[in-house]
Design a protein around this motif. Structure first.
Motif, PDB file in Angstrom:
ATOM      1  N   VAL A 163      34.395  59.605  44.942  1.00  0.00           N
ATOM      2  CA  VAL A 163      33.234  59.178  43.878  1.00  0.00           C
ATOM      3  C   VAL A 163      32.547  57.846  44.286  1.00  0.00           C
ATOM      4  O   VAL A 163      33.091  56.575  44.218  1.00  0.00           O
ATOM      5  N   LYS A 164      31.129  58.029  44.046  1.00  0.00           N
ATOM      6  CA  LYS A 164      30.247  56.846  44.323  1.00  0.00           C
ATOM      7  C   LYS A 164      29.920  56.431  43.076  1.00  0.00           C
ATOM      8  O   LYS A 164      29.730  56.971  42.158  1.00  0.00           O
ATOM      9  N   ALA A 165      29.633  54.930  43.078  1.00  0.00           N
ATOM     10  CA  ALA A 165      29.396  54.301  41.788  1.00  0.00           C
ATOM     11  C   ALA A 165      28.529  53.022  42.257  1.00  0.00           C
ATOM     12  O   ALA A 165      28.825  52.386  43.264  1.00  0.00           O
ATOM     13  N   ARG A 166      27.668  52.672  41.196  1.00  0.00           N
ATOM     14  CA  ARG A 166      27.219  51.328  41.579  1.00  0.00           C
ATOM     15  C   ARG A 166      28.010  50.276  40.835  1.00  0.00           C
ATOM     16  O   ARG A 166      28.612  50.297  39.766  1.00  0.00           O
ATOM     17  N   TYR A 167      27.955  48.876  41.171  1.00  0.00           N
ATOM     18  CA  TYR A 167      28.818  48.009  40.702  1.00  0.00           C
ATOM     19  C   TYR A 167      28.060  46.640  40.708  1.00  0.00           C
ATOM     20  O   TYR A 167      27.287  46.283  41.439  1.00  0.00           O
ATOM     21  N   THR A 168      28.661  45.945  39.615  1.00  0.00           N
ATOM     22  CA  THR A 168      28.255  44.432  39.564  1.00  0.00           C
ATOM     23  C   THR A 168      29.470  43.756  39.135  1.00  0.00           C
ATOM     24  O   THR A 168      30.047  44.246  38.135  1.00  0.00           O
ATOM     25  N   TYR A 169      29.914  42.693  39.912  1.00  0.00           N
ATOM     26  CA  TYR A 169      30.838  41.819  39.359  1.00  0.00           C
ATOM     27  C   TYR A 169      30.601  40.377  39.551  1.00  0.00           C
ATOM     28  O   TYR A 169      29.539  39.881  40.460  1.00  0.00           O
ATOM     29  N   VAL A 170      30.593  39.704  38.362  1.00  0.00           N
ATOM     30  CA  VAL A 170      30.249  38.326  38.045  1.00  0.00           C
ATOM     31  C   VAL A 170      31.656  37.536  38.074  1.00  0.00           C
ATOM     32  O   VAL A 170      32.471  37.811  37.326  1.00  0.00           O
ATOM     33  N   TYR A 171      31.784  36.725  38.926  1.00  0.00           N
ATOM     34  CA  TYR A 171      33.137  35.895  39.123  1.00  0.00           C
ATOM     35  C   TYR A 171      32.832  34.544  38.744  1.00  0.00           C
ATOM     36  O   TYR A 171      31.705  33.626  38.961  1.00  0.00           O
ATOM     37  N   VAL A 172      33.971  33.962  37.914  1.00  0.00           N
ATOM     38  CA  VAL A 172      33.935  32.348  37.539  1.00  0.00           C
ATOM     39  C   VAL A 172      35.257  31.696  38.007  1.00  0.00           C
ATOM     40  O   VAL A 172      36.294  32.598  37.809  1.00  0.00           O
ATOM     41  N   TYR A 173      35.243  30.546  37.994  1.00  0.00           N
ATOM     42  CA  TYR A 173      36.141  29.655  38.515  1.00  0.00           C
ATOM     43  C   TYR A 173      37.212  29.465  37.090  1.00  0.00           C
ATOM     44  O   TYR A 173      36.864  28.415  36.333  1.00  0.00           O
ATOM     45  N   GLU A 174      38.257  30.006  37.123  1.00  0.00           N
ATOM     46  CA  GLU A 174      38.979  29.615  35.461  1.00  0.00           C
ATOM     47  C   GLU A 174      40.473  29.537  36.040  1.00  0.00           C
ATOM     48  O   GLU A 174      41.064  30.253  36.720  1.00  0.00           O
ATOM     49  N   ASN A 175      41.102  28.326  35.401  1.00  0.00           N
ATOM     50  CA  ASN A 175      42.545  28.050  35.590  1.00  0.00           C
ATOM     51  C   ASN A 175      42.924  27.983  37.192  1.00  0.00           C
ATOM     52  O   ASN A 175      43.840  28.738  37.573  1.00  0.00           O
ATOM     53  N   ASN A 176      42.009  27.331  38.151  1.00  0.00           N
ATOM     54  CA  ASN A 176      42.271  27.056  39.384  1.00  0.00           C
ATOM     55  C   ASN A 176      42.075  28.739  40.351  1.00  0.00           C
ATOM     56  O   ASN A 176      42.646  28.543  41.186  1.00  0.00           O
ATOM     57  N   GLN A 177      41.455  29.257  39.821  1.00  0.00           N
ATOM     58  CA  GLN A 177      41.469  30.922  40.431  1.00  0.00           C
ATOM     59  C   GLN A 177      40.022  31.483  39.951  1.00  0.00           C
ATOM     60  O   GLN A 177      39.674  31.448  38.974  1.00  0.00           O
ATOM     61  N   TRP A 178      39.584  32.271  40.926  1.00  0.00           N
ATOM     62  CA  TRP A 178      38.185  32.864  40.625  1.00  0.00           C
ATOM     63  C   TRP A 178      38.584  34.286  40.048  1.00  0.00           C
ATOM     64  O   TRP A 178      39.595  35.036  40.275  1.00  0.00           O
ATOM     65  N   LYS A 179      38.026  34.611  38.758  1.00  0.00           N
ATOM     66  CA  LYS A 179      38.438  35.697  37.987  1.00  0.00           C
ATOM     67  C   LYS A 179      37.114  36.487  37.723  1.00  0.00           C
ATOM     68  O   LYS A 179      35.921  35.995  37.732  1.00  0.00           O
ATOM     69  N   ILE A 180      37.415  37.818  37.226  1.00  0.00           N
ATOM     70  CA  ILE A 180      36.007  38.546  37.025  1.00  0.00           C
ATOM     71  C   ILE A 180      35.456  38.422  35.583  1.00  0.00           C
ATOM     72  O   ILE A 180      36.371  38.533  34.599  1.00  0.00           O
ATOM     73  N   ALA A 181      34.566  37.755  35.540  1.00  0.00           N
ATOM     74  CA  ALA A 181      33.986  37.474  33.981  1.00  0.00           C
ATOM     75  C   ALA A 181      33.034  38.535  33.568  1.00  0.00           C
ATOM     76  O   ALA A 181      32.870  38.976  32.217  1.00  0.00           O
TER      77      ALA A 181
END
Length: 333
Positions: A163-181
């Motif tokens: 299955v193909k799909a379009r994606y957008t991830y925005v990451y922020v630095y939280e508690n000393n690691q990058w997380k998906i916001a």
């Protein structure tokens, strides 16, 4: 010598320079008070960092500073999320998201805005054993954030489907690691059948898919022709079937008769995202040779890119069920 109030205000307002010297761990400030004069304030790096973080906390409500990140490191964040999928544990996947993350999933209309609702989505999605690959992506990096947007493809280990799909991830630095916001995933729009009209012949062809499933004598194959929230009102059972297990249970017994159906009369209607086929069908029971007519209604909806049975009502021909002798005379008027 005393300064007038106006002179004092003018002196304080005239700020000439404020700079942090990283090499010497100094903050240097030059101000002019009437006559040229400067003063230098020196602090160690730890004190400066504390002060800057305090300012950042007042502005942004966060205490941690931004961590620099490269494009290759941004792309590697997807691999962390994909590895979490491979564990089959929805809790591990949900922990890849920030505390105030938003997930707009591929196959759910409901935005997920907290740990519990994100985990709930992956409880179901992980049953498909998905593993993703990025086919093309565009990375942007800003002050304290990073974005990766493009097209990915999933292989469903449970079925082998791709299955193909379009994606957008925005990451922020939280508690000393990058997380998906923010995570927005959507099916490829040009392949969405719901956006295309369906012909009457195609609607009737959906019955043939169901009939072919009957021919397999596999109740699981038949039950999979129904939508996730499909409703079956069967011909020879008083009990409405409203989920996969109960629909499958009905066909476990019905398939013992080896039924094969033919549509005798059909009336098709359709609208945006749905279609309906009503009429009369006849079954030949391969186990006995008996033939049975019944009235039917199929309502189909497009689910996950495939037309499924959302409602199926099948009933015996009423004039055969109730003996004519028992009907009042007015019934034949």
């Amino acid at each position: 010598m005393k300064l007038s109030a106006i002179a004092l205000l003018a002196a304080v307002a005239s700020v000439d320079a404020f700079a942090f010297n990283g090499a010497n761990n100094q903050i240097s400030t030059a101000r002019t008070f009437g006559a040229p004069s400067t003063f230098t304030v020196s602090r160690n790096a730890e004190e400066s960092s504390t002060a800057l973080n305090g300012w950042r906390q007042k502005i942004f409500g966060k205490s941690e500073a931004k961590s620099d990140i490269s494009e290759s490191e941004v792309r590697a964040l997807f691999s962390l999320w994909n590895s979490a999928l491979a564990t089959g544990d929805s809790r591990i996947v949900a922990k890849r998201y920030a505390d105030q993350a938003v997930l707009l999933p591929t196959v759910s209309d409901t935005p997920r805005t907290d740990f519990a609702s994100i985990k709930d989505y992956f409880d179901a999605f992980l049953l498909k054993e998905p593993q993703g690959t990025i086919l093309e992506g565009d990375i942007r990096i800003g002050d304290g954030w990073a974005q990766d947007a493009g097209i990915y493809e999933f292989t469903m280990g449970a079925t082998g489907d791709k299955v193909k799909a379009r994606y957008t991830y925005v990451y922020v630095y939280e508690n000393n690691q990058w997380k998906i916001a923010h995570h927005h995933s959507s099916v490829m729009p040009e392949g969405i059948d719901i956006a295309k009209s369906i012909t009457e012949d195609e609607v009737r062809g959906l019955f043939q898919l169901w009939n072919s499933a009957l021919d397999t004598l596999d109740s699981d194959a038949v039950a999979k022709r129904y939508a996730k929230e499909g409703v079956l009102l069967p011909t020879v059972s008083d009990v409405p079937r409203t989920d996969y297990d109960s629909i499958k249970a009905y066909f476990v017994d019905f398939l013992k008769k080896k039924p094969q159906g033919v549509i005798l009369e059909s009336y098709v209607t359709s609208g945006p995202g749905w279609c309906m086929d009503d009429g009369i069908y006849e079954f030949t029971m391969g186990a006995t040779g008996d033939k049975v007519k019944a009235r039917y209604s199929f309502v189909y909806t497009n689910e996950d890119g495939e037309w499924k049975i959302a409602h199926h009502h099948s009933s015996q021909m009423p004039e055969e069920v109730v003996a004519k002798a028992s009907l009042p005379e007015s019934a034949f008027a």
